[in-house]
Design a protein around this motif. Structure first.
Motif, PDB file in Angstrom:
ATOM      1  N   GLN A  29       0.656  -1.088   0.011  1.00 11.88           N
ATOM      2  CA  GLN A  29      -0.142   0.449  -0.014  1.00 11.88           C
ATOM      3  C   GLN A  29       0.516   1.406  -0.251  1.00 11.88           C
ATOM      4  N   GLY A  30       1.889   1.153   0.300  1.00  6.88           N
ATOM      5  CA  GLY A  30       2.604   2.414   0.763  1.00  6.88           C
ATOM      6  C   GLY A  30       3.521   2.535  -0.420  1.00  6.88           C
ATOM      7  N   ILE A  31       4.180   1.475  -1.261  1.00  3.54           N
ATOM      8  CA  ILE A  31       4.450   1.244  -2.956  1.00  3.54           C
ATOM      9  C   ILE A  31       3.545   2.171  -3.487  1.00  3.54           C
ATOM     10  N   TRP A  32       2.010   1.764  -3.422  1.00  3.15           N
ATOM     11  CA  TRP A  32       1.244   2.631  -4.395  1.00  3.15           C
ATOM     12  C   TRP A  32       1.025   3.472  -4.140  1.00  3.15           C
ATOM     13  N   ALA A  33       0.568   4.303  -2.575  1.00  5.40           N
ATOM     14  CA  ALA A  33       0.940   5.481  -2.540  1.00  5.40           C
ATOM     15  C   ALA A  33       1.941   6.312  -2.795  1.00  5.40           C
ATOM     16  N   HIS A  34       3.510   6.252  -3.013  1.00  8.69           N
ATOM     17  CA  HIS A  34       4.114   6.644  -3.083  1.00  8.69           C
ATOM     18  C   HIS A  34       4.234   6.662  -4.594  1.00  8.69           C
ATOM     19  N   CYS A  35       3.924   5.941  -5.679  1.00 15.79           N
ATOM     20  CA  CYS A  35       3.802   5.946  -7.441  1.00 15.79           C
ATOM     21  C   CYS A  35       2.578   6.866  -7.139  1.00 15.79           C
ATOM     22  N   TYR A  36       1.666   6.847  -6.894  1.00 21.56           N
ATOM     23  CA  TYR A  36       0.855   8.156  -6.971  1.00 21.56           C
ATOM     24  C   TYR A  36       1.004   9.629  -6.910  1.00 21.56           C
ATOM     25  N   VAL A  37       1.582   9.127  -5.985  1.00 21.76           N
ATOM     26  CA  VAL A  37       2.413  11.181  -5.605  1.00 21.76           C
ATOM     27  C   VAL A  37       3.756  11.354  -7.129  1.00 21.76           C
ATOM     28  N   VAL A  38       3.756  10.301  -7.293  1.00 26.63           N
ATOM     29  CA  VAL A  38       4.716  11.005  -8.432  1.00 26.63           C
ATOM     30  C   VAL A  38       4.383  10.426  -9.993  1.00 26.63           C
ATOM     31  N   LYS A  39       3.326  10.176  -9.924  1.00 24.72           N
ATOM     32  CA  LYS A  39       2.166   9.564 -11.212  1.00 24.72           C
ATOM     33  C   LYS A  39       1.442  10.947 -11.557  1.00 24.72           C
ATOM     34  N   ASN A  40       0.685  11.449 -10.350  1.00 21.61           N
ATOM     35  CA  ASN A  40       0.089  13.144 -10.345  1.00 21.61           C
ATOM     36  C   ASN A  40       0.684  13.955  -9.799  1.00 21.61           C
ATOM     37  N   ASN A  41       2.363  13.648 -10.823  1.00 24.49           N
ATOM     38  CA  ASN A  41       3.342  15.229 -10.227  1.00 24.49           C
ATOM     39  C   ASN A  41       3.193  15.764  -8.824  1.00 24.49           C
ATOM     40  N   MET A  42       2.956  15.030  -8.261  1.00 26.99           N
ATOM     41  CA  MET A  42       2.433  15.647  -6.611  1.00 26.99           C
ATOM     42  C   MET A  42       3.863  16.433  -6.152  1.00 26.99           C
ATOM     43  N   LYS A  43       4.502  17.040  -5.385  1.00 24.88           N
ATOM     44  CA  LYS A  43       5.206  17.763  -4.933  1.00 24.88           C
ATOM     45  C   LYS A  43       6.109  16.254  -3.865  1.00 24.88           C
ATOM     46  N   LEU A  44       6.787  16.300  -4.341  1.00 21.81           N
ATOM     47  CA  LEU A  44       7.698  15.380  -2.911  1.00 21.81           C
ATOM     48  C   LEU A  44       8.877  16.354  -1.779  1.00 21.81           C
ATOM     49  N   ASN A  45       8.306  16.975  -1.058  1.00 20.61           N
ATOM     50  CA  ASN A  45       9.035  17.852  -0.114  1.00 20.61           C
ATOM     51  C   ASN A  45       8.796  16.937   0.821  1.00 20.61           C
ATOM     52  N   ARG A  46      10.168  17.662   2.113  1.00 20.55           N
ATOM     53  CA  ARG A  46      10.687  17.537   2.400  1.00 20.55           C
ATOM     54  C   ARG A  46       9.562  16.483   4.214  1.00 20.55           C
TER      55      ARG A  46
END
Length: 229
Positions: A29-46
């Motif tokens: 589930q965590g991998i899915w969340a990470h992929c979703y963030v990247v795929k939807n161009n969300m900001k990988l902030n600190r």
């Protein structure tokens, strides 16, 4: 939110979600969340990155955690603490200490958690004098007051190294009352390295602090049954 809710998920939503996955060790589930963030161009902030580091560390994927850490251009104390904790937890103490040196060289303001995770790293790799020096320089060098967690790390550090009497002296000089975690740490060290007098003292304090905890009485009974004291 995924099924058409009017409120759209953002970075804050995913920090909460990834933290939950980290706490549960829910890797897929965590991998899915990470992929979703990247795929939807969300900001990988600190904040997102710190959550991802905790996720991968808790799930045992240390190199994934380091990759996410390295990709963040501007890191703060929370990101460093999470990554140092990961290295220390997985017994990569020297890598944790190297990262700590990088953190200091960047001029970041250290906090209480930094001291705990770095001292744990020192304990795991047996660099006793380094960890001891770090503890006693907290106030002067970093402006931090020693708390019970830091004393616990110091006792664990000395105990693992077989310096039982020195660990006992630390307990006597603490400005606050040692808790059960510290006494159990000391007791574990005495059983490994052998100091029967201090083992008895540690057991007495555990029974005094937790008179209704049956585990302490079982432990005491087992030690006597095995002829350890």
């Amino acid at each position: 939110m995924q099924k058409g809710a009017k409120v759209k998920a953002n970075e804050v939503s995913f920090v909460a979600l990834i933290n939950t996955c980290a706490d549960l060790g829910a890797f897929s589930q965590g991998i899915w969340a990470h992929c979703y963030v990247v795929k939807n161009n969300m900001k990988l902030n600190r904040f997102v990155v710190t959550s991802l580091i905790d996720l991968y560390v808790n799930c045992g994927f240390l190199e994934f955690a380091r990759q996410v850490f390295d990709e963040l251009p501007k890191k703060d104390v929370f990101c460093y603490n999470a990554m140092i904790r990961g290295f220390a937890a997985h017994v990569y103490g020297h890598r944790a200490l190297d990262l700590f040196e990088n953190m200091v060289s960047e001029g970041l303001t250290l906090d209480d958690v930094t001291m705990v995770v770095v001292m744990c790293a020192c304990s795991h790799v047996g660099v006793v004098d380094n960890g001891r020096e770090l503890f006693y320089s907290m106030r002067v060098k970093y402006g931090l007051e020693s708390k019970v967690e830091h004393y616990g790390c110091l006792v664990d550090l000395l105990g693992r190294a077989g310096r039982i009497s020195e660990a006992m002296e630390v307990l006597h000089t603490m400005p606050m009352k040692p808790n059960t975690v510290i006494w159990r740490s000391l007791l574990g060290a005495t059983r490994i390295h052998g100091n029967l007098d201090i083992a008895n003292v540690a057991l007495d304090h555990l029974v005094e602090l937790e008179p209704e905890t049956s585990g302490n009485y079982v432990l005491l009974s087992n030690i006597y049954a095995n002829g350890e004291v």
